[in-house]
Design an enzyme around this catalytic site. Structure first.
Site, PDB file in Angstrom:
ATOM      1  N   PRO A  96       0.818  -1.222   0.000  1.00 49.52           N
ATOM      2  CA  PRO A  96       0.000   0.000   0.000  1.00 49.52           C
ATOM      3  C   PRO A  96       0.852   1.273   0.000  1.00 49.52           C
ATOM      4  O   PRO A  96       0.327   2.356  -0.212  1.00 49.52           O
ATOM      5  CB  PRO A  96      -0.819  -0.101   1.295  1.00 49.52           C
ATOM      6  CG  PRO A  96      -0.312  -1.269   2.043  1.00 49.52           C
ATOM      7  CD  PRO A  96       0.634  -2.041   1.199  1.00 49.52           C
ATOM      8  N   ASP A 176     -11.503   1.315 -24.151  1.00 43.77           N
ATOM      9  CA  ASP A 176     -11.723   1.122 -22.715  1.00 43.77           C
ATOM     10  C   ASP A 176     -11.682   2.445 -21.969  1.00 43.77           C
ATOM     11  O   ASP A 176     -11.009   3.376 -22.403  1.00 43.77           O
ATOM     12  CB  ASP A 176     -10.572   0.291 -22.106  1.00 43.77           C
ATOM     13  CG  ASP A 176     -10.757  -1.186 -22.309  1.00 43.77           C
ATOM     14  OD1 ASP A 176     -11.837  -1.601 -22.708  1.00 43.77           O
ATOM     15  OD2 ASP A 176      -9.776  -1.917 -22.053  1.00 43.77           O
TER      16      ASP A 176
HETATM   17  N1  ADE Z   1      -0.977  -5.030  -0.068  1.00 36.20           N
HETATM   18  C1  ADE Z   1      -1.839  -4.619   0.874  1.00 36.20           C
HETATM   19  N2  ADE Z   1      -2.579  -3.595   0.446  1.00 36.20           N
HETATM   20  C2  ADE Z   1      -2.177  -3.323  -0.834  1.00 36.20           C
HETATM   21  C3  ADE Z   1      -2.558  -2.375  -1.796  1.00 36.20           C
HETATM   22  N3  ADE Z   1      -3.495  -1.459  -1.577  1.00 36.20           N
HETATM   23  N4  ADE Z   1      -1.913  -2.400  -2.989  1.00 36.20           N
HETATM   24  C4  ADE Z   1      -0.936  -3.289  -3.219  1.00 36.20           C
HETATM   25  N5  ADE Z   1      -0.546  -4.219  -2.339  1.00 36.20           N
HETATM   26  C5  ADE Z   1      -1.155  -4.237  -1.147  1.00 36.20           C
END
Ligand code: ADE
Length: 243
Positions: A96, A176
């Site tokens: 994240p 798309d």
């Molecule tokens: N692992 C946990 N959350 C994630 C996210 N939002 N994007 C990529 N990998 C992750």
């Protein structure tokens, strides 16, 4: 021509290899592999743990909740997988904290010859994994998943459908949402009327110019009302402009 390039090789490093099987074999992703345009190789990080109990996580130094993914199994797994093919590939860590994934990045990845996707789990990776591996971090959005697997699947799906030859209809990806900086125009199929809701007359008119104009205008209106932020961004280059 699509078949002149070598298949895109995708390696996935994960603690949950079993979740990828049916996903990679289904629909467009399965067709892409059967057409030999891509190949998928899923590896279990646990197999690379030096520990006799195949331990891959441990408690964080300094305390705190949850477990952290240990360096050793991840480095060993990456180093072994890297050697499975001459092409070094692009190593992507799903987290994240990464750069947010989007259509432009999917297009960029679809031009690579090899991708190595590393999925995290638990509370995160030992920081030395990011520091010591030549990885770029990618996030699929501002929310936290319990692991990188679903994120890796999103990246694979968005990328593989853009590999030349994968979609029967090359135009289909071009129209798309996001490809031309706009959301996609509304689509209809038979019947011409369903529960009182009619297909717009112009789509039944056979007038190709009028249909094209209507679609462009609908895409613009829809983008303006739902995602006005897209209209402020520089327009992405078309295939012909960026070669
Ligand atoms: N692992 C946990 N959350 C994630 C996210 N939002 N994007 C990529 N990998 C992750």
């Amino acid at each position: 021509m699509a078949n002149e390039r070598r298949a895109l090789r995708i390696d996935v490093l994960t603690l949950f290899p079993e979740v990828f099987g049916p996903f990679l074999a289904s629909s467009i992703l399965g067709i892409a592999e059967r057409k030999a345009l891509v190949s998928y190789h899923v590896h279990d990080i646990r197999d690379y743990s030096p520990d006799k109990h195949h331990k891959v996580d441990d408690r964080p130094y300094g305390g705190g909740p949850g477990m952290v993914m240990r360096c050793e199994p991840v480095f060993r797994c990456y180093e072994a997988v890297r050697e499975m093919d001459r092409r070094p590939g692009r190593l992507i860590l799903l987290t994240p904290q990464g750069r947010t994934f989007n259509q432009a990045l999917a297009r960029e990845l679809s031009r690579c010859d090899r991708l190595i996707l590393l999925c995290g789990h638990y509370e995160g990776f030992d920081e030395r994994i990011q520091a010591g591996l030549p990885a770029e971090e990618i996030s699929i959005g501002d929310y936290v998943l319990s692991g990188g697997e679903a994120a890796a699947m999103a990246v694979i799906d968005a990328t593989v459908r853009l590999v030349p030859g994968v979609l029967g209809h090359e135009e289909s990806a071009q129209s798309d949402s996001f490809e031309n900086g706009l959301l996609e125009y509304p689509q209809y199929t038979r019947p011409p009327e369903f529960r009182g809701m009619k297909v717009p007359d112009v789509l039944l008119s056979g007038d190709h110019q009028a249909i094209e104009d209507w679609r462009r205008e609908e895409a613009r209106k829809r983008t303006e009302s739902r995602r006005a932020d897209l209209l402020e961004r520089p327009r992405p280059p078309t295939e012909t402009e960026d070669g």
